[in-house]
Design a protein around this motif. Structure first.
Motif, PDB file in Angstrom:
ATOM      1  N   SER A   7      72.066 -12.228  35.018  1.00  8.08           N
ATOM      2  CA  SER A   7      73.230 -13.117  35.001  1.00  8.08           C
ATOM      3  C   SER A   7      74.155 -12.825  33.824  1.00  8.08           C
ATOM      4  O   SER A   7      75.153 -13.508  33.624  1.00  8.08           O
ATOM      5  N   GLY A   8      73.793 -11.815  33.021  1.00  2.00           N
ATOM      6  CA  GLY A   8      74.631 -11.441  31.889  1.00  2.00           C
ATOM      7  C   GLY A   8      74.312 -12.172  30.604  1.00  2.00           C
ATOM      8  O   GLY A   8      75.067 -12.088  29.629  1.00  2.00           O
ATOM      9  N   LEU A   9      73.178 -12.880  30.569  1.00  2.68           N
ATOM     10  CA  LEU A   9      72.792 -13.626  29.362  1.00  2.68           C
ATOM     11  C   LEU A   9      71.561 -12.993  28.736  1.00  2.68           C
ATOM     12  O   LEU A   9      70.722 -12.406  29.439  1.00  2.68           O
ATOM     13  N   PRO A  10      71.401 -13.129  27.407  1.00  3.68           N
ATOM     14  CA  PRO A  10      70.238 -12.519  26.742  1.00  3.68           C
ATOM     15  C   PRO A  10      69.010 -13.428  26.800  1.00  3.68           C
ATOM     16  O   PRO A  10      69.137 -14.649  26.873  1.00  3.68           O
ATOM     17  N   ASN A  14      64.103 -11.147  33.848  1.00  6.13           N
ATOM     18  CA  ASN A  14      65.048 -10.259  34.550  1.00  6.13           C
ATOM     19  C   ASN A  14      66.194 -11.053  35.175  1.00  6.13           C
ATOM     20  O   ASN A  14      67.344 -10.600  35.182  1.00  6.13           O
ATOM     21  N   SER A  15      65.897 -12.253  35.710  1.00  6.20           N
ATOM     22  CA  SER A  15      66.942 -13.091  36.314  1.00  6.20           C
ATOM     23  C   SER A  15      67.953 -13.535  35.275  1.00  6.20           C
ATOM     24  O   SER A  15      69.162 -13.577  35.537  1.00  6.20           O
ATOM     25  N   ILE A  16      67.467 -13.869  34.085  1.00  3.62           N
ATOM     26  CA  ILE A  16      68.374 -14.288  33.006  1.00  3.62           C
ATOM     27  C   ILE A  16      69.283 -13.133  32.604  1.00  3.62           C
ATOM     28  O   ILE A  16      70.504 -13.294  32.461  1.00  3.62           O
ATOM     29  N   GLU A  17      68.693 -11.954  32.430  1.00  3.05           N
ATOM     30  CA  GLU A  17      69.481 -10.795  32.004  1.00  3.05           C
ATOM     31  C   GLU A  17      70.444 -10.351  33.103  1.00  3.05           C
ATOM     32  O   GLU A  17      71.547  -9.862  32.818  1.00  3.05           O
ATOM     33  N   THR A  67      63.900 -18.678  26.276  1.00  2.00           N
ATOM     34  CA  THR A  67      65.138 -19.326  25.846  1.00  2.00           C
ATOM     35  C   THR A  67      66.305 -18.365  25.990  1.00  2.00           C
ATOM     36  O   THR A  67      66.146 -17.138  25.899  1.00  2.00           O
ATOM     37  N   THR A  68      67.471 -18.945  26.224  1.00  4.14           N
ATOM     38  CA  THR A  68      68.705 -18.165  26.297  1.00  4.14           C
ATOM     39  C   THR A  68      69.860 -19.031  25.826  1.00  4.14           C
ATOM     40  O   THR A  68      69.668 -20.216  25.534  1.00  4.14           O
ATOM     41  N   LYS A  69      71.039 -18.432  25.759  1.00  6.81           N
ATOM     42  CA  LYS A  69      72.222 -19.169  25.321  1.00  6.81           C
ATOM     43  C   LYS A  69      73.335 -18.983  26.341  1.00  6.81           C
ATOM     44  O   LYS A  69      73.812 -17.855  26.548  1.00  6.81           O
ATOM     45  N   ALA A  70      73.721 -20.088  27.001  1.00  6.08           N
ATOM     46  CA  ALA A  70      74.823 -20.058  27.964  1.00  6.08           C
ATOM     47  C   ALA A  70      76.117 -20.411  27.234  1.00  6.08           C
ATOM     48  O   ALA A  70      76.149 -21.357  26.444  1.00  6.08           O
ATOM     49  N   LYS A 103      78.464 -21.816  33.342  1.00  4.19           N
ATOM     50  CA  LYS A 103      77.502 -20.716  33.361  1.00  4.19           C
ATOM     51  C   LYS A 103      76.078 -21.265  33.299  1.00  4.19           C
ATOM     52  O   LYS A 103      75.173 -20.735  33.966  1.00  4.19           O
ATOM     53  N   SER A 104      75.882 -22.313  32.520  1.00 10.10           N
ATOM     54  CA  SER A 104      74.562 -22.939  32.418  1.00 10.10           C
ATOM     55  C   SER A 104      74.108 -23.488  33.764  1.00 10.10           C
ATOM     56  O   SER A 104      72.966 -23.279  34.187  1.00 10.10           O
ATOM     57  N   ALA A 105      75.011 -24.184  34.470  1.00  7.82           N
ATOM     58  CA  ALA A 105      74.668 -24.758  35.777  1.00  7.82           C
ATOM     59  C   ALA A 105      74.354 -23.667  36.791  1.00  7.82           C
ATOM     60  O   ALA A 105      73.408 -23.782  37.584  1.00  7.82           O
ATOM     61  N   GLU A 106      75.142 -22.573  36.779  1.00  6.37           N
ATOM     62  CA  GLU A 106      74.892 -21.469  37.717  1.00  6.37           C
ATOM     63  C   GLU A 106      73.520 -20.852  37.493  1.00  6.37           C
ATOM     64  O   GLU A 106      72.775 -20.583  38.449  1.00  6.37           O
ATOM     65  N   LEU A 107      73.174 -20.622  36.210  1.00  4.41           N
ATOM     66  CA  LEU A 107      71.878 -20.029  35.894  1.00  4.41           C
ATOM     67  C   LEU A 107      70.737 -20.960  36.286  1.00  4.41           C
ATOM     68  O   LEU A 107      69.720 -20.513  36.843  1.00  4.41           O
TER      69      LEU A 107
END
Length: 833
Positions: free
Chosen positions: A523-526, A518-521, A662-665, A670-674
């Motif tokens: 942040s707007g990432l899949p 849920n945290s990943i999603e 896994t996700t794709k920044a 964006k990667s650092a923020e996540l």
């Protein structure tokens, strides 16, 4: 006679000696440094380990292992190590680090270098952390700042400059952070699925035989999934790793030496050709074949010996630079010393290779007739094909013997010799075909300067073949390096597709899985993958228990399969990095029967199993009988989560497990923020940024490329010296040709253009063939060895080839300057004499 003649002609042979000097210098420097490295590893092996021996395991030690430790007098120190995310409250940044909880006065040999110096002794008492010095610089940290690991915040007691076991590629990806052993439990980082390393360090008694200890105790520990490493065995393993790289560099140096020998053969060929009339005169006044042959053989051997001596001296100087070249690869400082074996091999190589490669042209002195004094035509003597074949056989056998001495393997030595012969034969063959093609299809409609420059490529005493060889091999080496580097980077590069992850969350517990997703999603990432992982070991292979197989010395299975703790998942489909070798997938389990599984081909080979064989797994205390139903080929080089063993769905869902998400920044920001958000919410989760790993790999390959380029430079430099030697050796012949051209009305500018075009042709031909051969070789490597698609680098075409052409042109013109400026009377006077 040899001495008298060499005093008159010595200056003409000095350049051929220079090519020998370079090759010998390269070989001696690498051999000496390799020997020094081996000695230093043996001497400093205790410092590298920090103890005499260590017992390690990737799970808490059981009673049997603890009893073995007690029987050895108890451990003098211990540590627990694992990867974890660190938060730096000062900046809010996060970073994957390698945590080590230390207890005791470790290291017992060498020292833990810190800033301030006292931090190495005080951090355990103060409950502080030692943070990698580079990491502190990167994030602007200072002593007194803090680092959060899991649930605990540690004050930074100091920066860690170096310590045993904190070097290598792993430290580049996850820099070390050392904390007190007792503080590890409070972090809450040791959970289901965590990769933990437990190490127990020992200081041996003075009379203790570590080799015998290894032979007796290590098999007992193997059965209990633990291991014993002594500083001796670790040093041998480390030595083998560097030895392989040293052998590779040795082969590059040897190629440079062979190039020098080609230059020797060319220079001696022209030198002897000009001496044949003198040899015929000597035979007219009573000199025997043996005497005339030995006169020039002694000259060449003397030059080879002198070249060997100078090459050894240059090699000793060059050796001093190797610690700087390999600074990023060595975990210690290498002490340089003299290596007698390398010195003697340099001297012997200088003489043997000079003589061997000069024998072919020297045979001309043996077969020249006294009547040659009266003959005007060229080549008025018959060569012995049998003698030539014996000389060629001697050269090939020597190259094979020396390669075998370097590599320690007859098969690899044979491959190397065949490779050298193929490259040399192709370069020489193309040069010969080119000369014959020009002669047969000569462009008569071209202008005078263009025609004359082409004529120079196949005129008497031309150096086309030897220069194409020298230029081509050097270009071949450098171009192959760039192409191979591209292949390696292509294997680990991140694909640009939307479903290719670049962030991997490890050690996500089952009760955290949904919240993390849920945290990943949010942040707007899949969430690209949510992979369950279960740890297990092989308990029985076919009908034999693994403990029995471990103790059976006749078993030929790969032992890593017997000891390995497999991380397994379950799914009903294959991913793009997998390809079916045999069987079908998925298969369903029939009731409570044997479970069908899919295994990778490397595990099948290691365990010596095939379709239909049974394997019993120990799944955290529960035994599961499985049957191999499907074999897969896995592309382990692809940057994604791959597995050796797959179970079908409906079997392992209730087993204790953890998860990988896994996700794709889209970018680093964006990667650092996540990562910051996830680590704050889930402090026990580790996050791997694949782009950072790719950067580390590129950096490592860049360093290796720089070292190999440095050695390939010797091949180019040798080629330059061969070029200079070839121009110098045929200098008088060229002066005569220019006098004839001037007599016929040619102007100085025309002769300059003729020379310029000739060397441009040679640079283009040698460099072009070298790049084409390296392109073909790299294509074969990519297709049959790495099994990847190959997109060649543009550097060899845009930089290397023009650079080689300009270099050849400049060297040719500079050395032809005196030829171009020589007045006709100078030649006429010499002709009169």
């Amino acid at each position: 006679m040899a001495w008298r003649d060499s005093k008159a002609s010595g200056s003409r042979l000095l350049l051929f000696m220079a090519s020998i000097i370079l090759g010998i210098a390269a070989v001696v420097s690498i051999q000496s440094f390799s020997e020094n490295l081996e000695e230093n590893i043996a001497i400093q092996s205790k410092i590298l380990m920090g103890a005499d021996f260590v017992i390690d395991s990737n799970k808490p030690l059981n009673e049997k292992v603890l009893a073995i430790i007690d029987s050895l007098g108890g451990a003098d120190g211990r540590s627990v190590g694992f990867g974890s995310m660190a938060i730096f409250p000062k900046t809010g940044d996060t970073k994957l680090v390698g945590v080590r909880g230390m207890e005791g006065a470790y290291p017992f040999y060498g020292e833990m270098e810190t800033e301030p110096v006292t931090a190495a002794q005080t951090y355990q008492e103060s409950g502080g952390a030692l943070v990698d010095a580079t990491l502190m610089l990167q994030y602007g940290l200072q002593q007194g700042d803090s680092v959060k690991l899991g649930n605990t915040v540690f004050p930074i007691a100091g920066s860690l400059i170096s310590a045993p076991g904190t070097s290598g590629v792993g430290a580049l990806v996850a820099p070390p952070v050392i904390i007190p052993y007792d503080a590890v439990e409070g972090t809450g980082l040791i959970q289901v699925g965590s990769r933990i390393g437990y190490d127990y360090y020992f200081v041996a008694e003075p009379e203790q035989d570590l080799v015998e200890l290894d032979e007796v105790v290590d098999p007992q520990l193997d059965v209990e999934n633990a291991d014993l490493d002594t500083h001796i065995s670790t040093a041998e393993q480390l030595g083998r790793s560097y030895d392989n790289f040293g052998k590779f560099l040795n082969l590059i140096a040897f190629i440079a030496l062979l190039l020098g020998c080609v230059g020797v053969a060319s220079s001696v060929h022209i030198y002897v050709k000009e001496k044949l009339r003198s040899v015929a005169v000597l035979k007219c006044i009573g000199a025997t074949r043996r005497q005339t042959f030995l006169i020039y053989l002694l000259q060449i051997a003397g030059m080879g010996l002198l070249g060997g001596i100078l090459g050894v001296l240059c090699g000793l100087l060059l050796q001093q630079s190797f610690p700087l070249l390999l600074e990023g690869f060595l975990p210690f400082e290498v002490q340089i010393s003299l290596v007698p074996n390398a010195l003697w091999s340099g001297l012997i190589l200088g003489v043997l290779l000079s003589v061997l490669f000069a024998l072919m042209p020297l045979l001309n002195t043996w077969f020249v007739s006294p009547l040659q004094v009266l003959r005007v035509e060229e080549n008025g003597y018959q060569k012995s094909r049998k003698a030539q074949l014996w000389v060629l056989l001697g050269i090939v056998l020597f190259i094979f013997s020396f390669s075998f001495w370097l590599l320690g393997s007859a098969r690899y030595a044979l491959y190397f010799v065949l490779g050298i012969l193929v490259v040399f034969a192709l370069l020489g063959g193309v040069a010969t075909l080119f000369m014959r093609g020009i002669k047969k299809y000569f462009p008569t409609s071209w202008g005078f300067t263009a025609r004359q420059s082409l004529l120079n490529l196949y005129r008497p005493n031309n150096q086309t073949t030897v220069l194409v060889l020298a230029i081509g091999v050097g270009t071949f080496l450098i171009s192959t390096l760039y192409f191979t580097k591209d292949i390696l980077l292509a294997q680990v590069s991140l694909e640009a597709s939307e479903d290719t992850p670049n962030l991997i969350l490890l050690d996500v517990q089952s009760d955290e899985k949904l919240a993390a997703a849920n945290s990943i999603e949010a942040s707007g990432l899949p969430v690209l993958n949510n992979i369950p992982i279960i740890t297990m070991r092989m308990h029985q292979i076919k009908e034999r228990p693994v403990r029995e197989l471990i103790l059976d010395s006749t078993v030929t299975m790969n032992r890593w399969v017997l000891f390995h703790e497999f991380r397994v998942t379950y799914r009903d489909s294959l991913v793009p990095s997998e390809r079916t070798v045999e069987g079908t997938w998925p298969l369903e389990r029939q009731g409570n029967g044997i479970i069908p599984i899919s295994i990778s081909d490397n595990v099948a080979d290691g365990a010596q199993v095939k379709i239909g064989d049974t394997i019993v797994f120990n799944v955290q205390g529960v035994l599961m009988e499985t049957k191999v139903a499907h074999l897969r080929e896995v592309d382990w080089a692809r940057m994604q989560v791959n597995f050796s063993i797959l179970f079908p769905s409906g079997v392992l869902e209730e087993a204790p497990q953890f998860h990988v998400l896994t996700t794709k920044a889209p970018d680093a920001i964006k990667s650092a923020e996540l990562q910051r958000d996830l680590v704050r919410k889930f402090p026990t989760v580790s996050i791997i940024d694949l782009r950072q790993i790719l950067t580390v790999i590129e950096d490592i390959l860049g360093k290796i490329a720089w070292v190999i380029n440095f050695m390939a430079f010797f091949s180019i430099l040798t080629g330059i010296i061969v070029l200079i030697g070839s121009v110098r050796t045929s200098k008088y012949q060229r002066i005569k040709e220019n006098v004839l051209l001037r007599t016929l009305g040619a102007k100085g500018k025309q002769i300059l253009r003729i020379t310029t075009l000739e060397y441009l042709y040679l640079g283009l031909l040698g460099g072009g063939i070298g790049i084409v051969l390296s392109l073909l070789g790299s294509l074969l490597l990519a297709r049959f060895v790495f099994e990847v698609s190959f997109v060649p680098s543009s550097v060899p075409f845009l930089v290397v080839l023009p650079g080689i052409m300009v270099l050849v042109l400049l060297i040719g013109l500079l050395n032809s300057k005196s030829v171009l400026q020589s007045p006709p009377l100078e030649v006429l006077r010499k002709e009169g004499v």
